[in-house]
Design a protein around this motif. Sequence first.
Motif, PDB file in Angstrom:
ATOM      1  N   GLN A   1     -35.918  65.126  49.600  1.00  9.58           N
ATOM      2  CA  GLN A   1     -35.313  64.478  50.775  1.00  9.58           C
ATOM      3  C   GLN A   1     -36.058  64.884  52.054  1.00  9.58           C
ATOM      4  OE1 GLN A   1     -32.524  62.179  50.764  1.00  9.58           O
ATOM      5  NE2 GLN A   1     -33.460  61.875  52.782  1.00  9.58           N
ATOM      6  N   GLU A   2     -36.439  66.164  52.144  1.00  5.97           N
ATOM      7  CA  GLU A   2     -37.235  66.628  53.294  1.00  5.97           C
ATOM      8  C   GLU A   2     -38.564  65.896  53.371  1.00  5.97           C
ATOM      9  OE1 GLU A   2     -37.859  70.795  54.499  1.00  5.97           O
ATOM     10  OE2 GLU A   2     -36.264  71.284  53.082  1.00  5.97           O
ATOM     11  N   TYR A   3     -39.150  65.667  52.209  1.00  7.55           N
ATOM     12  CA  TYR A   3     -40.422  64.939  52.129  1.00  7.55           C
ATOM     13  C   TYR A   3     -40.277  63.554  52.754  1.00  7.55           C
ATOM     14  CZ  TYR A   3     -44.240  62.419  49.719  1.00  7.55           C
ATOM     15  OH  TYR A   3     -45.321  61.641  49.415  1.00  7.55           O
ATOM     16  N   VAL A   4     -39.216  62.847  52.364  1.00  6.09           N
ATOM     17  CA  VAL A   4     -38.975  61.503  52.909  1.00  6.09           C
ATOM     18  C   VAL A   4     -38.720  61.581  54.415  1.00  6.09           C
ATOM     19  CG1 VAL A   4     -37.370  59.550  52.883  1.00  6.09           C
ATOM     20  CG2 VAL A   4     -38.142  60.571  50.720  1.00  6.09           C
ATOM     21  N   ASP A   5     -37.889  62.525  54.821  1.00  2.52           N
ATOM     22  CA  ASP A   5     -37.540  62.638  56.241  1.00  2.52           C
ATOM     23  C   ASP A   5     -38.762  63.019  57.085  1.00  2.52           C
ATOM     24  OD1 ASP A   5     -34.962  62.019  55.526  1.00  2.52           O
ATOM     25  OD2 ASP A   5     -34.234  64.094  55.598  1.00  2.52           O
ATOM     26  N   ALA A   6     -39.564  63.967  56.602  1.00  4.29           N
ATOM     27  CA  ALA A   6     -40.756  64.380  57.353  1.00  4.29           C
ATOM     28  C   ALA A   6     -41.754  63.234  57.441  1.00  4.29           C
ATOM     29  CB  ALA A   6     -41.401  65.599  56.697  1.00  4.29           C
ATOM     30  N   PHE A   7     -41.916  62.502  56.348  1.00  2.00           N
ATOM     31  CA  PHE A   7     -42.817  61.340  56.353  1.00  2.00           C
ATOM     32  C   PHE A   7     -42.354  60.341  57.416  1.00  2.00           C
ATOM     33  CE2 PHE A   7     -44.680  57.380  55.145  1.00  2.00           C
ATOM     34  CZ  PHE A   7     -45.840  57.674  54.450  1.00  2.00           C
ATOM     35  N   ASN A   8     -41.052  60.026  57.401  1.00  2.00           N
ATOM     36  CA  ASN A   8     -40.536  59.005  58.319  1.00  2.00           C
ATOM     37  C   ASN A   8     -40.550  59.472  59.769  1.00  2.00           C
ATOM     38  OD1 ASN A   8     -40.217  57.171  56.295  1.00  2.00           O
ATOM     39  ND2 ASN A   8     -38.043  57.612  55.963  1.00  2.00           N
ATOM     40  N   ALA A   9     -40.501  60.795  59.991  1.00  2.00           N
ATOM     41  CA  ALA A   9     -40.564  61.347  61.351  1.00  2.00           C
ATOM     42  C   ALA A   9     -42.015  61.554  61.785  1.00  2.00           C
ATOM     43  CB  ALA A   9     -39.805  62.669  61.405  1.00  2.00           C
ATOM     44  N   ASN A  10     -42.961  61.188  60.916  1.00  2.00           N
ATOM     45  CA  ASN A  10     -44.384  61.371  61.228  1.00  2.00           C
ATOM     46  C   ASN A  10     -44.692  62.851  61.490  1.00  2.00           C
ATOM     47  OD1 ASN A  10     -46.904  60.285  61.436  1.00  2.00           O
ATOM     48  ND2 ASN A  10     -46.420  58.910  63.142  1.00  2.00           N
TER      49      ASN A  10
ATOM     50  N   GLU B   1     -38.237  54.005  52.266  1.00  4.07           N
ATOM     51  CA  GLU B   1     -36.812  53.701  52.083  1.00  4.07           C
ATOM     52  C   GLU B   1     -36.400  54.112  50.676  1.00  4.07           C
ATOM     53  OE1 GLU B   1     -33.847  49.782  51.752  1.00  4.07           O
ATOM     54  OE2 GLU B   1     -36.026  49.508  51.947  1.00  4.07           O
ATOM     55  N   LEU B   2     -35.646  55.199  50.576  1.00  5.46           N
ATOM     56  CA  LEU B   2     -35.131  55.627  49.257  1.00  5.46           C
ATOM     57  C   LEU B   2     -34.204  54.548  48.727  1.00  5.46           C
ATOM     58  CD1 LEU B   2     -34.085  59.410  49.283  1.00  5.46           C
ATOM     59  CD2 LEU B   2     -35.825  58.312  47.867  1.00  5.46           C
ATOM     60  N   LEU B   3     -34.399  54.140  47.471  1.00  5.59           N
ATOM     61  CA  LEU B   3     -33.608  53.034  46.916  1.00  5.59           C
ATOM     62  C   LEU B   3     -32.497  53.520  45.990  1.00  5.59           C
ATOM     63  CD1 LEU B   3     -36.535  50.571  46.129  1.00  5.59           C
ATOM     64  CD2 LEU B   3     -35.002  50.548  48.105  1.00  5.59           C
ATOM     65  N   VAL B   4     -32.692  54.663  45.370  1.00  4.17           N
ATOM     66  CA  VAL B   4     -31.692  55.245  44.462  1.00  4.17           C
ATOM     67  C   VAL B   4     -31.720  56.754  44.672  1.00  4.17           C
ATOM     68  CG1 VAL B   4     -31.940  53.402  42.729  1.00  4.17           C
ATOM     69  CG2 VAL B   4     -33.331  55.468  42.551  1.00  4.17           C
ATOM     70  N   SER B   5     -30.789  57.449  44.074  1.00  4.85           N
ATOM     71  CA  SER B   5     -30.751  58.907  44.199  1.00  4.85           C
ATOM     72  C   SER B   5     -31.947  59.532  43.475  1.00  4.85           C
ATOM     73  CB  SER B   5     -29.446  59.431  43.608  1.00  4.85           C
ATOM     74  OG  SER B   5     -29.349  59.043  42.245  1.00  4.85           O
TER      75      SER B   5
ATOM     76  N   PHE C   1     -38.594  54.512  45.714  1.00  6.90           N
ATOM     77  CA  PHE C   1     -38.462  54.038  47.095  1.00  6.90           C
ATOM     78  C   PHE C   1     -39.349  52.826  47.328  1.00  6.90           C
ATOM     79  CE2 PHE C   1     -42.539  55.875  48.395  1.00  6.90           C
ATOM     80  CZ  PHE C   1     -42.721  56.858  47.441  1.00  6.90           C
ATOM     81  N   ALA C   2     -39.148  52.210  48.505  1.00 11.48           N
ATOM     82  CA  ALA C   2     -40.067  51.180  48.991  1.00 11.48           C
ATOM     83  C   ALA C   2     -40.781  51.741  50.209  1.00 11.48           C
ATOM     84  CB  ALA C   2     -39.310  49.912  49.350  1.00 11.48           C
ATOM     85  N   VAL C   3     -42.079  51.498  50.290  1.00 11.61           N
ATOM     86  CA  VAL C   3     -42.857  51.788  51.497  1.00 11.61           C
ATOM     87  C   VAL C   3     -42.892  50.508  52.317  1.00 11.61           C
ATOM     88  CG1 VAL C   3     -45.052  52.577  52.435  1.00 11.61           C
ATOM     89  CG2 VAL C   3     -44.344  53.310  50.141  1.00 11.61           C
ATOM     90  N   HIS C   4     -42.522  50.620  53.590  1.00  7.87           N
ATOM     91  CA  HIS C   4     -42.640  49.480  54.503  1.00  7.87           C
ATOM     92  C   HIS C   4     -43.768  49.784  55.476  1.00  7.87           C
ATOM     93  CE1 HIS C   4     -38.879  47.861  52.951  1.00  7.87           C
ATOM     94  NE2 HIS C   4     -38.375  49.081  53.037  1.00  7.87           N
ATOM     95  N   THR C   5     -44.767  48.924  55.488  1.00  4.97           N
ATOM     96  CA  THR C   5     -45.907  49.194  56.360  1.00  4.97           C
ATOM     97  C   THR C   5     -46.507  47.869  56.827  1.00  4.97           C
ATOM     98  OG1 THR C   5     -47.968  50.468  56.573  1.00  4.97           O
ATOM     99  CG2 THR C   5     -47.564  49.421  54.447  1.00  4.97           C
ATOM    100  N   GLU C   6     -47.630  47.955  57.528  1.00  4.31           N
ATOM    101  CA  GLU C   6     -48.295  46.754  58.039  1.00  4.31           C
ATOM    102  C   GLU C   6     -49.769  46.795  57.681  1.00  4.31           C
ATOM    103  OE1 GLU C   6     -48.064  45.426  61.957  1.00  4.31           O
ATOM    104  OE2 GLU C   6     -45.909  45.092  61.922  1.00  4.31           O
ATOM    105  N   LYS C   7     -50.350  45.637  57.477  1.00  3.60           N
ATOM    106  CA  LYS C   7     -51.782  45.538  57.216  1.00  3.60           C
ATOM    107  C   LYS C   7     -52.274  44.273  57.897  1.00  3.60           C
ATOM    108  CE  LYS C   7     -54.404  47.080  53.168  1.00  3.60           C
ATOM    109  NZ  LYS C   7     -54.341  47.228  51.716  1.00  3.60           N
ATOM    110  N   LYS C   8     -53.173  44.433  58.825  1.00  2.00           N
ATOM    111  CA  LYS C   8     -53.734  43.287  59.559  1.00  2.00           C
ATOM    112  C   LYS C   8     -52.640  42.367  60.087  1.00  2.00           C
ATOM    113  CE  LYS C   8     -57.876  43.481  56.668  1.00  2.00           C
ATOM    114  NZ  LYS C   8     -58.530  42.931  55.483  1.00  2.00           N
ATOM    115  N   GLY C   9     -51.594  42.977  60.673  1.00  2.00           N
ATOM    116  CA  GLY C   9     -50.545  42.182  61.306  1.00  2.00           C
ATOM    117  C   GLY C   9     -49.500  41.626  60.352  1.00  2.00           C
ATOM    118  N   HIS C  10     -49.634  41.902  59.048  1.00  2.00           N
ATOM    119  CA  HIS C  10     -48.651  41.413  58.084  1.00  2.00           C
ATOM    120  C   HIS C  10     -47.753  42.567  57.616  1.00  2.00           C
ATOM    121  CE1 HIS C  10     -50.414  37.452  57.743  1.00  2.00           C
ATOM    122  NE2 HIS C  10     -51.605  38.008  57.592  1.00  2.00           N
TER     123      HIS C  10
END
Lengths: 123, 123
Positions: free
Chosen positions: A11-20, A64-68, A81-90
């Motif tokens: 959980q810390e891993y996810v939180d630290a990633f999302n907090a950059n 985004e964590l999808l399940v426990s 989880f799902a990674v939400h990101t952007e590539k060349k404006g998409h």
Amino acid sequence: MDNLPMKKTLQEYVDAFNANDLEHLMSLFSDEASVEDPVGSPPKTGRIEIEAFYRESMTGAKLELLVSPRGSYSNAATITFAVHTEKKGHSIRIDVTDVMTFDSAGKIATMHAYWGPDDMQQL
Amino acid sequence: MDNLPMKKTLQEYVDAFNANDLEHLMSLFSDEASVEDPVGSPPKTGRIEIEAFYRESMTGAKLELLVSPRGSYSNAATITFAVHTEKKGHSIRIDVTDVMTFDSAGKIATMHAYWGPDDMQQL
């Protein structure tokens, strides 16, 4: 190995990633860790390679964590989880499962990220 | 390895399990397969041990896929699901992620099921 500390670290891993927060994220890894992301690519090993990998992959991305998280009867646990990101404006979504193993100090020793070509979609 | 055949086999695995179709389920495995379920327990190896394991674990249990299967850039893919079953008249849910690897014929070569003591709950 007790499952709760492993899941707390994930959980810390996810939180630290999302907090950059690269410093916090890197503090979760063993000095000798290896990261194979995606599975089938050459592993990143040791602090310098892993930090470079996360500095790059964190940019503009959120997890985004999808399940426990799942534990085990060993030193391994998983997050899905799902990674939400952007590539060349998409907007891009990548569907991933990470399997992590932990050393006796509770640090991440290995990380394997399962996602393939068709797990990445442009939205 | 192409991801689509691996994912198709994983969906067949879930469907055969839920249909209580042991013969179909076993047809998805290599003769030399190994199954470590849960991770940290002694692996079941070969057709006889694996068939005995599934005959037992299928009884009254259903798998609910929670997210899409994940592939990789190698011969591995994952499913993340809940097992719904009963124990001594109580409804039980077990949260699991399976990592499977496949041989060159597309059969399941190894299965690792990640779930720990606190991933099983009595409802």
